[in-house]
Write a protein that holds these residues in place. Structure first.
Motif, PDB file in Angstrom:
ATOM      1  N   PRO A   1      -5.251   5.701   1.647  1.00  9.12           N
ATOM      2  CA  PRO A   1      -5.255   7.015   0.990  1.00  9.12           C
ATOM      3  C   PRO A   1      -3.879   7.576   0.656  1.00  9.12           C
ATOM      4  O   PRO A   1      -3.790   8.596  -0.036  1.00  9.12           O
ATOM      5  N   PHE A   2      -2.797   6.914   1.104  1.00  4.93           N
ATOM      6  CA  PHE A   2      -1.472   7.475   0.883  1.00  4.93           C
ATOM      7  C   PHE A   2      -0.530   6.553   0.110  1.00  4.93           C
ATOM      8  O   PHE A   2       0.683   6.772   0.117  1.00  4.93           O
ATOM      9  N   VAL A   3      -1.082   5.551  -0.574  1.00  2.75           N
ATOM     10  CA  VAL A   3      -0.195   4.648  -1.327  1.00  2.75           C
ATOM     11  C   VAL A   3       0.465   5.353  -2.507  1.00  2.75           C
ATOM     12  O   VAL A   3       1.438   4.840  -3.076  1.00  2.75           O
ATOM     13  N   TYR A   4      -0.020   6.525  -2.860  1.00  4.70           N
ATOM     14  CA  TYR A   4       0.626   7.268  -3.944  1.00  4.70           C
ATOM     15  C   TYR A   4       2.085   7.583  -3.614  1.00  4.70           C
ATOM     16  O   TYR A   4       2.892   7.808  -4.504  1.00  4.70           O
ATOM     17  N   LYS A   5       2.431   7.596  -2.333  1.00  6.05           N
ATOM     18  CA  LYS A   5       3.824   7.839  -1.955  1.00  6.05           C
ATOM     19  C   LYS A   5       4.721   6.701  -2.417  1.00  6.05           C
ATOM     20  O   LYS A   5       5.845   6.926  -2.871  1.00  6.05           O
ATOM     21  N   TRP A   6       4.244   5.480  -2.319  1.00  5.11           N
ATOM     22  CA  TRP A   6       5.021   4.334  -2.790  1.00  5.11           C
ATOM     23  C   TRP A   6       5.160   4.384  -4.312  1.00  5.11           C
ATOM     24  O   TRP A   6       6.196   4.006  -4.846  1.00  5.11           O
ATOM     25  N   GLU A   7       4.151   4.883  -5.000  1.00  2.00           N
ATOM     26  CA  GLU A   7       4.253   5.047  -6.455  1.00  2.00           C
ATOM     27  C   GLU A   7       5.316   6.085  -6.793  1.00  2.00           C
ATOM     28  O   GLU A   7       6.103   5.904  -7.726  1.00  2.00           O
ATOM     29  N   SER A   8       5.369   7.171  -6.033  1.00  2.00           N
ATOM     30  CA  SER A   8       6.331   8.227  -6.314  1.00  2.00           C
ATOM     31  C   SER A   8       7.765   7.768  -6.068  1.00  2.00           C
ATOM     32  O   SER A   8       8.674   8.159  -6.794  1.00  2.00           O
TER      33      SER A   8
ATOM     34  N   PRO B   1       2.830  -7.384   5.998  1.00  2.00           N
ATOM     35  CA  PRO B   1       1.843  -8.010   5.107  1.00  2.00           C
ATOM     36  C   PRO B   1       0.538  -7.220   5.017  1.00  2.00           C
ATOM     37  O   PRO B   1      -0.081  -7.157   3.941  1.00  2.00           O
ATOM     38  N   ALA B   2       0.115  -6.608   6.118  1.00  2.00           N
ATOM     39  CA  ALA B   2      -1.123  -5.832   6.101  1.00  2.00           C
ATOM     40  C   ALA B   2      -0.993  -4.617   5.199  1.00  2.00           C
ATOM     41  O   ALA B   2      -1.948  -4.230   4.513  1.00  2.00           O
ATOM     42  N   LEU B   3       0.188  -4.012   5.191  1.00  2.00           N
ATOM     43  CA  LEU B   3       0.421  -2.892   4.289  1.00  2.00           C
ATOM     44  C   LEU B   3       0.567  -3.364   2.851  1.00  2.00           C
ATOM     45  O   LEU B   3       0.052  -2.737   1.915  1.00  2.00           O
ATOM     46  N   GLN B   4       1.253  -4.468   2.666  1.00  2.00           N
ATOM     47  CA  GLN B   4       1.565  -4.961   1.326  1.00  2.00           C
ATOM     48  C   GLN B   4       0.315  -5.201   0.489  1.00  2.00           C
ATOM     49  O   GLN B   4       0.345  -5.058  -0.732  1.00  2.00           O
ATOM     50  N   LYS B   5      -0.770  -5.527   1.144  1.00  2.00           N
ATOM     51  CA  LYS B   5      -2.004  -5.799   0.389  1.00  2.00           C
ATOM     52  C   LYS B   5      -2.522  -4.558  -0.333  1.00  2.00           C
ATOM     53  O   LYS B   5      -3.319  -4.668  -1.270  1.00  2.00           O
TER      54      LYS B   5
ATOM     55  N   GLN C   1       0.565  -2.404  -5.334  1.00  2.00           N
ATOM     56  CA  GLN C   1       0.578  -3.163  -6.583  1.00  2.00           C
ATOM     57  C   GLN C   1       2.020  -3.362  -7.036  1.00  2.00           C
ATOM     58  O   GLN C   1       2.809  -2.414  -7.014  1.00  2.00           O
ATOM     59  N   ALA C   2       2.322  -4.564  -7.471  1.00  5.73           N
ATOM     60  CA  ALA C   2       3.711  -4.966  -7.726  1.00  5.73           C
ATOM     61  C   ALA C   2       4.461  -4.042  -8.679  1.00  5.73           C
ATOM     62  O   ALA C   2       5.583  -3.628  -8.394  1.00  5.73           O
ATOM     63  N   LYS C   3       3.903  -3.691  -9.800  1.00  9.09           N
ATOM     64  CA  LYS C   3       4.630  -2.911 -10.792  1.00  9.09           C
ATOM     65  C   LYS C   3       4.461  -1.403 -10.615  1.00  9.09           C
ATOM     66  O   LYS C   3       5.231  -0.624 -11.171  1.00  9.09           O
TER      67      LYS C   3
END
Length: 228
Positions: free
Chosen positions: A24-31, A197-201, A204-206
């Motif tokens: 639910p918080f991967v939007y932080k990595w996008e930001s 690795p568990a987080l990396q899944k 998304q790369a780009k």
């Protein structure tokens, strides 16, 4: 913090990462990625530059909530006095100086700019720059230097320290201590070869930032404080 509690929490967090279908918080990595691609304080149009730095395809909650609009006010400051704001950010991002002093000076600058804004707009209802809780200042640092800083919410930090058995649980805002604690937790998280690795899944790369970032430790801290 108690070592056995940290280890138990890491095991639970690792399982949560594996079992969760959508983080639910991967939007932080996008930001972080968005900021890294757009930050340019020397841009001819700093207002548009700053606006681009804080965009997200999922949410605005990192910089906008009910009665809390720090991005909006900083955009007003850029419009009003771009050289002053540029100088404030240059100082905030100067890693040769102590973080506590940089943060204090940045908040002082915000106070001064708000006074100037109020003088220039006497009929405006704006009377807060929304940076005093350290959340937005921590976000600026986290986006600029992802390896060293992370988003900050004091109640989450306080609860996590309680859950991890800290002897001296913070009773008031202490963002500098928070960064230090996250760096310590990051060491434990990286030692477990399965966590990254568990987080990396979930990334998304780009779309999401792929480099090392304290967002991992912040995510763990939130897991411990809110869900465990």
């Amino acid at each position: 913090m108690l070592l056995n509690k940290i280890r138990d929490a890491i095991a639970d967090y690792k399982q949560w990462l594996r079992d969760t279908r959508h983080h639910p918080f991967v939007y932080k990595w996008e930001s972080v990625q968005q900021f890294q691609e757009n930050w340019d304080p020397q841009a001819a149009d700093p207002v548009s530059m700053f606006d681009r730095c804080f965009q997200n395809s999922e949410t605005r909650r990192l910089w906008q909530a009910e009665n809390w609009e720090p991005k909006k006010m900083m955009l007003e400051f850029w419009k009003m006095d771009a050289p002053m704001v540029r100088m404030m950010f240059d100082d905030l991002f100067n890693e040769t100086r102590e973080a506590e002093g940089r943060i204090g000076r940045f908040l002082f600058g915000c106070d001064e700019l708000l006074r100037d804004y109020r003088r220039a707009h006497p009929l405006s209802a704006e009377n807060n720059h929304f940076h005093g809780d350290y959340q937005m200042v921590a976000l600026y640092l986290a986006f600029r230097y992802p390896e060293s800083y992370a988003p900050y919410e004091f109640p989450v930090f306080q609860q996590a320290m309680t859950q991890l058995g800290a002897r001296d649980v913070p009773q008031q805002n202490d963002v500098v201590r928070y960064f230090k604690v996250l760096r310590t937790l990051m060491t434990f998280l990286e030692k477990d070869g399965d966590i990254v690795p568990a987080l990396q899944k979930h990334l998304q790369a780009k779309r999401h930032y792929q480099g090392k970032t304290l967002l991992l430790a912040e995510d763990f801290c939130r897991f411990v404080g809110e869900w465990k």
